[in-house]
Design an enzyme around this catalytic site. Structure first.
Site, PDB file in Angstrom:
ATOM      1  N   GLU A  25      12.140  56.569  19.132  1.00 30.72           N
ATOM      2  CA  GLU A  25      10.914  57.167  19.672  1.00 30.72           C
ATOM      3  C   GLU A  25      11.130  58.582  20.189  1.00 30.72           C
ATOM      4  O   GLU A  25      10.254  59.436  20.079  1.00 30.72           O
ATOM      5  CB  GLU A  25      10.332  56.272  20.774  1.00 30.72           C
ATOM      6  CG  GLU A  25       9.817  54.925  20.274  1.00 30.72           C
ATOM      7  CD  GLU A  25      10.904  53.890  20.031  1.00 30.72           C
ATOM      8  OE1 GLU A  25      12.059  54.135  20.444  1.00 30.72           O
ATOM      9  OE2 GLU A  25      10.617  52.850  19.424  1.00 30.72           O
ATOM     10  N   ASP A  45       3.661  39.068  23.770  1.00 35.29           N
ATOM     11  CA  ASP A  45       4.939  39.790  23.836  1.00 35.29           C
ATOM     12  C   ASP A  45       5.517  39.866  25.251  1.00 35.29           C
ATOM     13  O   ASP A  45       6.720  40.118  25.425  1.00 35.29           O
ATOM     14  CB  ASP A  45       4.790  41.218  23.278  1.00 35.29           C
ATOM     15  CG  ASP A  45       4.782  41.228  21.749  1.00 35.29           C
ATOM     16  OD1 ASP A  45       5.283  40.238  21.168  1.00 35.29           O
ATOM     17  OD2 ASP A  45       4.268  42.187  21.172  1.00 35.29           O
TER      18      ASP A  45
END
Lengths: 322, 555
Positions: free
Chosen positions: A56, A121
């Site tokens: 990222e 999640d």
């Protein structure tokens, strides 16, 4: 019957259209291009699509380099990994570089999976700090749209207005709130219901919860104004001041930590223009946890983000200010 | 195209002086990392980069991204020398309201990347390179990363990405100076191998320990490994990178932190400290006193000059001195341009061609084409017009310009107008014609006189001492004002050329130290001498300096 639609699908489709119209648009992804629905853009414009893998920091900084050369990069992945992981790169490579009156580089950071409604999640992926992180970085504009109409309009607006922008999408489908004709301007909130007894300002998925609360309060004879504040920075201080003056109290709703987030932004504005009592609905400085799709309302309830909590806050303001 | 050696050499020196000026006035900044990349930036801004200082955002310019942003004084000084802003602005470094921020910033014209947070520049550069490709542009992106910076994981994210996208319009320099803020890199986080013991020079000497190139190679990069202070090596590597298609290139440049200022060299302390303003005139003088060794191959086996070039090259000579004699201007004949052409591929080391021929103007182009980097012609066979013509031919081919005078000649009147633009002046200390003659003692006095005259005439090249220079007189030649030293039988004539050159350098170092101590004494007496000596912490420098001071009676 309320129509539900998927923000990410609309984001991907909008990019595809925009890619045809503007050859400067490029897309950068980090192994989540399937999820963010940017893959079709890559199929159609392979030379303007870059998947850097699970990296990222590199994603964000490469986007800055592309923007530096006049491209309009859309950098997309999950909220937890973009503002959450890359605050240094966002600050120093995107927001800081300024010249010739252009503040920051023209990178559009669009993330999904913001807030608790990420669901299964779990807490690691439920980013509840991104609004706070992004809004304190100079030059960055912050948006949390409530529905797919907003997503389409804002994505398009991003290509027309210079500067670094952040937009947070929800993972789950969201009810369509706005009409296709609704206009969206940066720094302008949208009044969805008028009212005179109190104002509820919300962003993202909490807008529809706020509308629910307003409807139920109406049954009890309390008239609430509801504002969709999709533009958190710049914030519409005019609409807030007016609401404070005309309704005497404000409830804010966000799927985010109430500290330094959306509610804080509203409070900061109100306290300097027309101070009234403000109550913040949102995550109370704690982390989320897993909840399967059907259980997400339970998770939100645990953190006090329901129409009932909003209604109670409205009533509490009214009792305190009377 | 020749190296343009002196052009770059002079700019590098000027930029280094500006760094000292800026940092000293600011009272803080990073001299160490600015000096380790000084030659790299010099080659970039004064040889390779296409740019227009009047139009810094010109679309087709090449981009240089300084990822190791703390070395901003090094970048700013080059931008100033290149004309992006006035050199005097270096004194506003880090000052409130200045365009010269603590780290590179768009406020300063010519800066391509806002550095400061380490590890970002390479990713940013990849973005720039991809954008250029989308737009079909031919400009090149150069990125300088640090070795300490390579601790950052993002560097390796970018290292994976660039080969994936085959960005061959990107060339990276790794400024491998072995020092980061806390300590030697190999102690903080080894890039090659963990440092055992305290001697950083171990890392330099033993190439078997260099691993960082393998890391990049395994990521798919075209890896070039060089001495990052050698203009000719940088130049060769960049040319090779520019010709490499289909993959990005990285030039691993082994450098010395604080290079050219002895007390800063290899001392981790000088990563980010400003020198005391009392010291800056001494440092300036030190920067003016860089010296070069130019072995003359005709002192070797004339039947195997190839081997002599190799010997000089392996011995790390700064130049290869090529004495061309035509049998007319001097009684002997050596070789001509055809031979030079044959020797050229052996080494990238600059060819310092000394033409002892009549009518050089008629032949000089042949020597340019043969691959000379510096060409010196004799004043005795030139006049204002022919030297002007030679000068123009050399300049237009990036060949440095030299003028030579014999022992019995003085600088002719006509040469004065060329002095400010002259790169090299050879003062012959033997009658030219053959190798192995004895140094003519009166040359000392002559050189001193000419050196003084030249400095009044704004000469910014170097004086080369040629003829009979050996270990016994090289120091006095240095004191006379010579900075380039031709060694014939004293170097090439020796069995071990490498050790001999090391001996020459030691002598010259000793002479320079002496000169600087004298300077310190003249500026601030024994007190400043002591302070100056105390700065020299690394290695055995201090012992020698103390001895010099004692001998001079400065203690």
């Amino acid at each position: 019957m309320t129509e539900f639609a998927d923000m990410r699908t609309v984001y991907g489709e909008t990019l595809l259209k925009l890619g045809d119209e503007n050859s400067n648009i490029v897309v950068v992804g980090a192994d989540t291009t399937d999820s963010l629905k940017t893959k079709p853009f890559g199929k159609k414009f392979p030379n303007r699509f870059f998947n850097v893998g699970i990296a990222e920091a590199n994603l964000v900084t490469m986007a800055a380099g592309l923007a530096n050369e006049g491209k309009i990069p859309f950098a997309s992945t999950y909220a937890a990994f973009l503002p959450g992981r890359c605050v240094d790169q966002i600050r120093n490579a995107i927001a800081y570089p300024s010249r010739n009156g252009k503040n920051g580089l023209n990178v559009k950071m669009v993330v999904s999976h913001g807030g608790l409604s990420v669901g299964p999640d779990g807490g690691s992926h439920q980013q509840i700090e991104d609004i706070a992180i992004m809004r304190v970085i100079p030059n960055i504009k912050v948006f949390v749209p409530a529905d797919t109409v907003s997503v389409e309009k804002l994505t398009r607006l991003f290509t027309q207005v210079y500067g670094p922008c952040y937009m947070r999408l929800a993972r789950s489908k969201t009810p369509v709130i706005h009409s296709k004709e609704q206009e969206f301007q940066m720094g302008k909130g949208i009044v969805l219901r008028d009212g005179s007894d109190c104002t509820i300002v919300a962003c993202g998925i909490t807008v529809s919860i706020a509308l629910e609360a307003a409807d139920s309060l109406k049954q009890e004879g309390i008239s609430c104004r509801v504002i969709d504040m999709f533009s958190i920075k710049p914030i519409d201080s005019e609409i807030l001041e007016k609401a404070a003056r005309e309704t005497g109290g404000i409830v804010t709703c966000e799927e985010h930590n109430v500290m330094a987030g959306f509610g804080s932004a509203v409070t900061e504005t109100i306290s300097e223009t027309y101070p009234v009592l403000v109550k913040r609905i949102g995550v109370k400085d704690q982390f989320g946890e897993s909840a399967r799709d059907g259980e997400i309302p339970l998770l939100l309830e645990k953190h006090g983000i329901t129409s009932i909590h909003i209604s109670n806050a409205v009533k509490s303001i009214r009792s305190q200010t009377r | 195209m020749a190296l343009n050696y002196y052009h770059i050499f002079k700019k590098v020196k000027e930029a280094r002086k500006l760094v000292i000026k800026g940092i000293t006035v600011a009272g803080s900044g990073h001299p160490g990392g600015s000096f380790s990349m000084a030659e790299i930036l010099g080659c970039m801004y004064f040889k390779f980069l296409n740019y227009d200082p009047k139009n810094p955002l010109w679309d087709d310019r090449d981009r240089l991204v300084l990822s190791k942003g703390h070395a901003s004084p090094g970048l700013f000084s080059n931008l100033a020398v290149a004309g992006f802003f006035a050199k005097s602005e270096m004194e506003t470094l880090r000052k409130f309201g200045s365009k010269l921020q603590g780290h590179p910033d768009f406020k300063c014209p010519g800066v391509e990347f806002c550095g400061g947070s380490l590890g970002l520049g390479l990713s940013f550069s990849i973005g720039m390179a991809l954008a250029a490709r989308i737009d079909g542009k031919n400009h090149h992106i150069y990125t300088i990363i640090g070795d300490g910076e390579s601790d950052e994981g993002q560097v390796w994210e970018a290292a994976m990405t660039a080969p994936k996208y085959k960005v061959d319009n990107l060339t990276v320099f790794l400024d491998r100076n072995f020092i980061q803020q806390d300590d030697y890199t190999e102690r903080v986080m080894p890039l090659d191998e963990e440092l055992v013991g305290d001697d950083i020079s171990e890392m330099w000497k033993n190439a078997a320990r260099w691993k960082v190139g393998d890391k990049w190679r395994s990521f798919g990069w075209n890896v070039l490994e060089i001495d990052g202070h050698r203009i000719e090596q940088i130049s060769k590597a960049v040319n090779s990178a520019l010709q490499t298609k289909g993959t990005p290139s990285i030039i691993i440049s082994r450098t010395i932190k604080g290079k050219s200022v002895e007390h800063m060299e290899d001392n981790p302390k000088w990563h980010g400290v400003a020198p005391n303003s009392q010291m800056s005139p001494i440092i300036d003088l030190e920067l003016d006193c860089q010296f070069l060794i130019s072995p003359s191959i005709i002192a070797g086996d004339m039947m195997n000059l190839e081997n002599e070039v190799k010997r000089a090259s392996l011995a790390r000579a700064d130049f290869i001195h090529l004495d061309v004699m035509d049998g007319v201007f001097v009684p002997n004949k050596t070789f001509d341009h055809e031979k030079i052409k044959q020797l050229r591929p052996i080494t990238p080391i600059p060819f310092d061609t000394h033409l002892m021929i009549t009518e050089p103007v008629k032949h000089v182009k042949n020597y340019v084409d043969a691959g000379s980097d510096i060409i010196t012609v004799h004043a005795e066979v030139c006049n204002e017009s022919s030297f002007g013509e030679i000068h123009d031919i050399l300049r237009s081919n990036s060949v440095s310009v030299g003028l030579a005078i014999n022992p019995d000649t003085d600088l002719p009147q006509w040469s004065e107008k060329f002095i400010p633009d002259l790169d090299q002046l050879i003062i012959m200390s033997v009658i030219p014609g053959k190798s192995g003659q004895k140094y003519i003692e009166s040359t000392h006095e002559k050189t001193q006189r000419i050196a003084k005259f030249l400095s009044e005439q704004k000469f910014d090249g170097l004086i080369e001492a040629d003829g009979g220079v050996d270990l016994t007189n090289v120091e006095s030649c240095f004191f006379d004002g010579a900075r380039v030293f031709v060694g014939g039988s004293a170097i090439i004539g020796q069995k071990d050329v490498r050790s001999t050159i090391i001996e020459f350098r030691k002598k010259l170092m000793h002479a320079r130290r002496k000169l600087l101590i004298n300077k310190a004494h003249s500026l601030g007496g024994t007190d400043l001498v002591k302070k100056w000596i105390d700065l020299h912490e690394v290695g055995k420098k201090k012992t020698e300096l103390l001895q010099i001071a004692q001998e001079a009676g400065f203690t």
